[in-house]
Write a protein that holds these residues in place. Structure first.
Motif, PDB file in Angstrom:
ATOM      1  N   MET A  41      50.117   3.025  -9.737  1.00  0.00           N
ATOM      2  CA  MET A  41      49.952   3.831  -8.524  1.00  0.00           C
ATOM      3  C   MET A  41      48.627   3.500  -7.839  1.00  0.00           C
ATOM      4  N   GLN A  42      47.575   3.371  -8.622  1.00  0.00           N
ATOM      5  CA  GLN A  42      46.255   3.076  -8.064  1.00  0.00           C
ATOM      6  C   GLN A  42      46.207   1.708  -7.399  1.00  0.00           C
ATOM      7  N   ASN A  43      47.025   0.782  -7.908  1.00  0.00           N
ATOM      8  CA  ASN A  43      47.055  -0.569  -7.351  1.00  0.00           C
ATOM      9  C   ASN A  43      48.200  -0.770  -6.357  1.00  0.00           C
ATOM     10  N   ASN A  44      48.832   0.351  -5.967  1.00  0.00           N
ATOM     11  CA  ASN A  44      49.935   0.307  -5.010  1.00  0.00           C
ATOM     12  C   ASN A  44      51.056  -0.623  -5.484  1.00  0.00           C
ATOM     13  N   LYS A  45      51.352  -0.551  -6.777  1.00  0.00           N
ATOM     14  CA  LYS A  45      52.400  -1.382  -7.376  1.00  0.00           C
ATOM     15  C   LYS A  45      53.431  -0.520  -8.100  1.00  0.00           C
ATOM     16  N   LYS A  46      53.710   0.657  -7.545  1.00  0.00           N
ATOM     17  CA  LYS A  46      54.625   1.573  -8.225  1.00  0.00           C
ATOM     18  C   LYS A  46      56.049   1.036  -8.314  1.00  0.00           C
ATOM     19  N   GLU A  47      56.373   0.015  -7.514  1.00  0.00           N
ATOM     20  CA  GLU A  47      57.711  -0.569  -7.592  1.00  0.00           C
ATOM     21  C   GLU A  47      57.950  -1.284  -8.922  1.00  0.00           C
TER      22      GLU A  47
END
Length: 398
Positions: free
Chosen positions: A124-130
């Motif tokens: 989530m912090q790295n904007n990689k929740k996918e």
């Protein structure tokens, strides 16, 4: 540690915890059925003991506060999982096997909750929740590889060799998992206190959504675990497929490996509730189709089952985690407790029903009925989504 390393180490953890330690039993049951030997009730108890341990571990994670020793404890638990897999092939005592399965379940809960809370935050912090659903792709790959190993061993070796081989196979995953850096759910009293009020602080519509999702998750756990435990055990009784039952479980794993990639495309067409409904429909088909004594239906059911049962947990947990800013680990722990309760009840009940009636089909019909509860819950989730306009939030999970 960058997010990719964190993701890969978490995948390694899940392969060890689920594909090898937990679902390795499914692949081994056909060999153990005649070798130990095991009846349906004993097989159910052996499976349930792991989930009782998992439930106990999920409860204990609320109170564990290892402080500076948390990483040492985490690595020790990973190592113990490998040792317990090896010990399964070194004993003929059913009681000791139950103890090993219980203890490995206990440890697995601690490891999984810590790992998932950590990796979900990192992504989530790295904007990689996918990438969250792809975690369970590693479980599917692990199930596939375990099936291949057992399929090879089945031709020339005993069930004892099978367990020892799985233990050796687990070693490299254990070593790489040592590089993970998870945090534990309850690290200090202040943080723990704030989490106790996480549900009270939820808006009513979010709380309703969480409750129906929890019901769905419990129904999914109950319905899938009867099949996940007994599918190969039952197929071993069918002459036309008894020598190649591992192929069905390999298809489950392969479908599980591919499922996150396909689900991402599915979510581009449908929102979260429709995706949930679709997955539960596939799960129901995967549960009921193997009752038709035909290879095509058995293999198709295995694909449907693998596609759905490994995809639902990460999507559900990832979605619920996205609904709150505080207390994610407590919510994951609560969902894990309910889920594992359903998991440990179902195989024992399935084994008892099979033993009393003499027909595995009655257990399958029970599982299928419970899966309908999951479908009904998904309709309520869909309604709450529509009323409160949650569509964009749902799509953002994958």
């Amino acid at each position: 540690m960058n997010y990719l390393h964190a993701f890969l180490s978490s995948c390694s953890v899940l392969m060890l915890v689920f594909a090898i330690s937990r679902y390795g039993l499914t692949a081994m049951l056909p060999l153990m059925k005649s070798g130990v030997p095991l009846n349906a009730v004993q097989a159910g108890i052996l499976s349930s003991s792991n989930f009782i341990g998992y439930l106990s571990g999920a409860l204990l994670t609320r109170f564990i506060n290892p402080g500076r020793n948390k990483k040492i404890l985490y690595n020790l638990f990973l190592l113990l999982l490998v040792v317990m897999i090896l010990l399964m092939g070194m004993t003929h005592s059913l009681r000791f096997m139950v103890f090993l399965r219980f203890t490995s379940g206990l440890i697995s809960a601690f490891v999984f909750i810590s790992t998932f809370a950590w990796i979900s935050s990192v992504l989530m912090q790295n904007n990689k929740k996918e990438l969250l659903p792809l975690l369970y792709s590693s479980v599917g790959l692990g199930i596939f590889l375990v099936s291949v190993i057992i399929g090879i061993i089945d031709d020339f070796a005993t069930w004892e060799v099978g367990w020892i081989s799985l233990g050796i196979f687990a070693v490299p995953f254990c070593i790489f998992s040592f590089t993970a850096r998870p945090f534990l759910p309850c690290t200090d009293a202040t943080d723990s206190g704030s989490k106790r009020g996480v549900y009270k602080e939820m808006p009513a519509h979010i709380k309703s959504l969480v409750i129906f999702t929890l019901i769905f998750y419990a129904a999914e756990g109950f319905s899938n675990n009867i099949s996940a435990t007994f599918i190969l055990y039952n197929l071993k009784n069918l002459d036309f497929i008894s020598d190649n039952v591992w192929e069905a479980w390999a298809l489950v794993g392969f479908a599980g490996f591919l499922s996150p990639f396909l689900i991402r495309k599915l979510l581009k067409t449908f929102d979260f509730p429709m995706t949930l409904l679709t997955l539960q429909t596939l799960l129901s088909l995967g549960i009921i189709m193997p009752l038709i004594e035909n290879k095509l239906f058995i293999y198709a059911g295995s694909v449907f089952f693998g596609f759905s049962f490994l995809s639902i947990p990460p999507i559900t947990l990832g979605f619920v985690s996205s609904l709150v800013n505080e207390g994610k680990d407590k919510i994951i722990s609560d969902f894990t407790i309910i889920f594992s309760s359903a998991l440990f009840i179902s195989p024992v009940l399935g084994g008892i029903i099979t033993d009393i009636t003499g027909h595995y089909s009655n257990s399958v019909l029970l599982a299928f009925s419970i899966s309908m509860v999951g479908l009904l819950s998904s309709f309520f989730i869909n309604k709450i989504y529509r009323i409160n306009n949650f569509q964009s939030t749902a799509r953002g999970i994958i």
